[in-house]
Design a protein around this motif. Structure first.
Motif, PDB file in Angstrom:
ATOM      1  N   ARG A  37      -5.634  -3.533 -12.043  1.00  8.19           N
ATOM      2  CA  ARG A  37      -4.515  -2.576 -12.037  1.00  8.19           C
ATOM      3  C   ARG A  37      -3.420  -3.028 -12.989  1.00  8.19           C
ATOM      4  O   ARG A  37      -2.834  -2.222 -13.705  1.00  8.19           O
ATOM      5  CB  ARG A  37      -3.959  -2.401 -10.625  1.00  8.19           C
ATOM      6  N   ARG A  95     -16.133   3.076 -13.383  1.00 11.62           N
ATOM      7  CA  ARG A  95     -15.806   3.227 -11.956  1.00 11.62           C
ATOM      8  C   ARG A  95     -14.529   2.481 -11.603  1.00 11.62           C
ATOM      9  O   ARG A  95     -13.692   2.986 -10.862  1.00 11.62           O
ATOM     10  CB  ARG A  95     -16.956   2.722 -11.088  1.00 11.62           C
ATOM     11  N   ASP A  96     -14.388   1.263 -12.127  1.00  8.22           N
ATOM     12  CA  ASP A  96     -13.165   0.502 -11.871  1.00  8.22           C
ATOM     13  C   ASP A  96     -11.953   1.195 -12.476  1.00  8.22           C
ATOM     14  O   ASP A  96     -10.871   1.212 -11.883  1.00  8.22           O
ATOM     15  CB  ASP A  96     -13.288  -0.914 -12.436  1.00  8.22           C
ATOM     16  N   GLY A 135      -6.424   2.632  -6.523  1.00 13.03           N
ATOM     17  CA  GLY A 135      -7.209   1.579  -5.885  1.00 13.03           C
ATOM     18  C   GLY A 135      -7.534   0.484  -6.882  1.00 13.03           C
ATOM     19  O   GLY A 135      -6.813   0.264  -7.849  1.00 13.03           O
ATOM     20  N   GLY A 136      -8.605  -0.225  -6.636  1.00 16.16           N
ATOM     21  CA  GLY A 136      -9.072  -1.255  -7.547  1.00 16.16           C
ATOM     22  C   GLY A 136      -8.411  -2.596  -7.311  1.00 16.16           C
ATOM     23  O   GLY A 136      -7.477  -2.726  -6.517  1.00 16.16           O
ATOM     24  N   ALA A 149     -11.002   4.070 -10.276  1.00 16.03           N
ATOM     25  CA  ALA A 149     -10.383   3.550  -9.050  1.00 16.03           C
ATOM     26  C   ALA A 149      -8.947   3.120  -9.310  1.00 16.03           C
ATOM     27  O   ALA A 149      -8.046   3.406  -8.512  1.00 16.03           O
ATOM     28  CB  ALA A 149     -11.204   2.378  -8.509  1.00 16.03           C
ATOM     29  N   VAL A 150      -8.711   2.455 -10.430  1.00 21.31           N
ATOM     30  CA  VAL A 150      -7.353   2.005 -10.756  1.00 21.31           C
ATOM     31  C   VAL A 150      -6.438   3.197 -11.001  1.00 21.31           C
ATOM     32  O   VAL A 150      -5.291   3.224 -10.531  1.00 21.31           O
ATOM     33  CB  VAL A 150      -7.385   1.063 -11.985  1.00 21.31           C
TER      34      VAL A 150
END
Length: 122
Positions: free
Chosen positions: A69, A54-55, A63-64, A58-59
């Protein structure tokens, strides 16, 4: 024959259909592409700092956390992309060598490339 197409080989409808050989080659390519993407995602998540899927998603979509990132976009993604490009380049070089020699079993040892690489490394 004068180079024009003969209509004898056309099916009853007069339309040529893609051969089954084309279809047989598509599915392995799709499977290998999916395997490449899965292994690339795995490569982006495994390291000293484990990153969840999920991370990672997101990155990759902007996002994240800032630290994640930086790890993914500055360290792991270039490494993974470089490995994929190096593998593709080596595959292309091997294909070109086998095509040039007209020998599907040709190896770097055939032309002495391996011995030249050893000499250059020494």
């Amino acid at each position: 024959m004068n180079g024009s197409r003969s209509t004898e080989a056309l099916p009853a409808g007069g339309v040529l259909r893609p051969s089954r050989v084309l279809h047989r080659g598509v599915w392995p390519a799709v499977g290998l592409g999916a395997l490449l993407l899965a292994l690339a995602a795995l490569s982006l998540t495994i390291g000293a700092v484990r990153i969840g899927l999920r991370d990672l998603v997101a990155v990759l979509f902007g996002g994240g956390e800032e630290s994640l990132r930086h790890i993914v976009l500055q360290i792991r993604l270039p490494r993974t992309a470089g490995a994929a490009l190096a593998g593709a380049g080596l595959a292309l070089a091997g294909c070109a060598m086998q095509t040039h020699l007209r020998n599907p079993l040709a190896s770097p040892f055939t032309l002495g490339i391996s011995q030249g690489a050893v000499f250059g490394a020494a």
